[in-house]
Write a protein that holds these residues in place. Structure first.
Motif, PDB file in Angstrom:
ATOM      1  N   UNK A  10      -6.392  -1.049   1.879  1.00 29.78           N
ATOM      2  CA  UNK A  10      -7.142  -2.094   1.189  1.00 29.78           C
ATOM      3  C   UNK A  10      -7.843  -3.009   2.196  1.00 29.78           C
ATOM      4  N   UNK A  11      -9.092  -3.325   1.889  1.00 29.92           N
ATOM      5  CA  UNK A  11      -9.858  -4.299   2.669  1.00 29.92           C
ATOM      6  C   UNK A  11     -10.500  -5.263   1.673  1.00 29.92           C
TER       7      UNK A  11
ATOM      8  N   UNK B 232     -11.517 -11.833   6.229  1.00 35.83           N
ATOM      9  CA  UNK B 232     -11.344 -10.445   5.812  1.00 35.83           C
ATOM     10  C   UNK B 232      -9.858 -10.117   5.914  1.00 35.83           C
ATOM     11  N   UNK B 233      -9.335  -9.528   4.861  1.00 37.95           N
ATOM     12  CA  UNK B 233      -7.929  -9.146   4.815  1.00 37.95           C
ATOM     13  C   UNK B 233      -7.855  -7.623   4.927  1.00 37.95           C
ATOM     14  N   UNK B 234      -7.179  -7.146   5.953  1.00 38.50           N
ATOM     15  CA  UNK B 234      -7.051  -5.712   6.206  1.00 38.50           C
ATOM     16  C   UNK B 234      -5.602  -5.328   5.907  1.00 38.50           C
ATOM     17  N   UNK B 235      -5.411  -4.481   4.901  1.00 40.95           N
ATOM     18  CA  UNK B 235      -4.069  -4.176   4.434  1.00 40.95           C
ATOM     19  C   UNK B 235      -3.263  -3.314   5.388  1.00 40.95           C
ATOM     20  N   UNK B 236      -2.039  -3.738   5.650  1.00 42.14           N
ATOM     21  CA  UNK B 236      -1.036  -2.958   6.368  1.00 42.14           C
ATOM     22  C   UNK B 236       0.292  -3.133   5.654  1.00 42.14           C
ATOM     23  N   UNK B 237       1.231  -2.253   5.963  1.00 42.71           N
ATOM     24  CA  UNK B 237       2.581  -2.346   5.418  1.00 42.71           C
ATOM     25  C   UNK B 237       3.595  -2.068   6.521  1.00 42.71           C
ATOM     26  N   UNK B 238       4.691  -2.826   6.511  1.00 45.62           N
ATOM     27  CA  UNK B 238       5.813  -2.582   7.424  1.00 45.62           C
ATOM     28  C   UNK B 238       6.956  -1.943   6.643  1.00 45.62           C
ATOM     29  N   UNK B 239       7.653  -1.019   7.267  1.00 41.16           N
ATOM     30  CA  UNK B 239       8.817  -0.357   6.661  1.00 41.16           C
ATOM     31  C   UNK B 239      10.036  -0.499   7.563  1.00 41.16           C
ATOM     32  N   UNK B 240      11.187  -0.732   6.945  1.00 41.62           N
ATOM     33  CA  UNK B 240      12.463  -0.679   7.640  1.00 41.62           C
ATOM     34  C   UNK B 240      13.343   0.328   6.921  1.00 41.62           C
TER      35      UNK B 240
END
Length: 281
Positions: free
Chosen positions: A167-168, A267-275
């Motif tokens: 997502x951007x 501008x929002x650049x989508x990222x996700x963190x996982x544990x």
């Protein structure tokens, strides 16, 4: 550990890499935005896993210049020893992890040249944590499955940050945004890579092996203070979209000019963190 173990960042070229390469300059430019974006909420359950260990051994995959270690080491208990893996010898020449752990105990590091391919559970013997930043979207389903199998087989938690989620969002939206976003995401999926589908694939791969997975958004929020980073990222994002869909090339110069000329927006650049951690017995 003679097996090839690192460099997820070299498996594919994302938009930012298309514009500038995975150079120390680019990695330095993005490091402050990465540090702000990473989801610190995931560290509480990780603390519970790592507390009361005589020594915390962290293997950082595709380490670049070591920014993950510089961010995380001071937020975890110690003593810590970081093993930094990358296939780019030039990056390893400048890779460092500095400072002290959260409990003021020492942090040391070493570097190793290698690849992620072929990682197995026995390679992680004695490892307390596997980390990576901007990794998952660059891998194939088979590579993600192999990473999950190795970590689960070794009972080793994994903290995987800043995977592109696709997502951007611009402050001033325009119709072409969706076209460039879709084209870029398709570019990320070329040659069997997972791109923005990697979050789901990794979650499923770890959960199939009995590990508990928590995910948190970790978007870049780029405003006027990050203009240099925004410009580099935007040029690469547009370039990748045009490589995927050449018919966008006619619109690209005007679109890029308008976006680069914006001031005061975000501008929002989508990222996700996982544990991923072992389920309690």
């Amino acid at each position: 550990m003679g097996r090839n173990l690192a460099a997820p960042g070299s498996i594919a070229r994302t938009a930012d890499q298309l514009s500038s390469g995975c150079s120390p300059r680019w990695l330095s430019l993005r490091e402050p935005a990465d540090a702000v974006a990473r989801a610190e909420a995931l560290l509480d359950p990780l603390h519970a896993v790592l507390l009361n260990r005589d020594r915390v051994i962290v293997r950082d995959m595709g380490c670049g210049t070591g920014s993950m270690g510089r961010w995380l080491a001071a937020r975890l208990p110690g003593p810590q020893h970081w093993v930094l893996y990358d296939r780019d010898a030039a990056l390893l020449e400048v890779a460092t992890v500095t400072g002290v752990a959260a409990d003021s105990t020492p942090v040391t590091f070493e570097t190793r040249l290698g690849e992620l391919t072929g990682l197995r559970a026995e390679d992680l013997a004695g490892t307390s944590l596997v980390t990576a930043s901007a990794l998952l979207d660059l891998l194939t389903a088979e590579e993600v499955d192999g990473l999950a199998a190795a970590c689960a087989g070794a009972g080793c938690p994994a903290l995987l940050t800043l995977s592109v989620s696709g997502e951007v969002e611009f402050t001033q939206a325009e119709p072409l945004d969706a076209e460039f976003e879709a084209a870029f995401n398709d570019h990320q999926r070329r040659d069997g890579r997972l791109g923005p589908d990697a979050i789901r694939a990794a979650t499923e791969a770890f959960e199939r092996r009995g590990m508990r997975v928590a995910g948190r958004p970790s978007p870049w929020r780029l405003g006027p203070q990050q203009a240099a980073l925004t410009g580099q990222w935007l040029r690469g994002w547009v370039a990748a979209a045009c490589e995927q869909r050449p018919e966008l090339a006619d619109e690209a110069p005007g679109y890029l000019r308008r976006r680069l000329a914006e001031t005061g927006g975000e501008v929002v650049v989508g990222h996700t963190d996982l544990l991923a951690i072992e389920e309690p017995a």
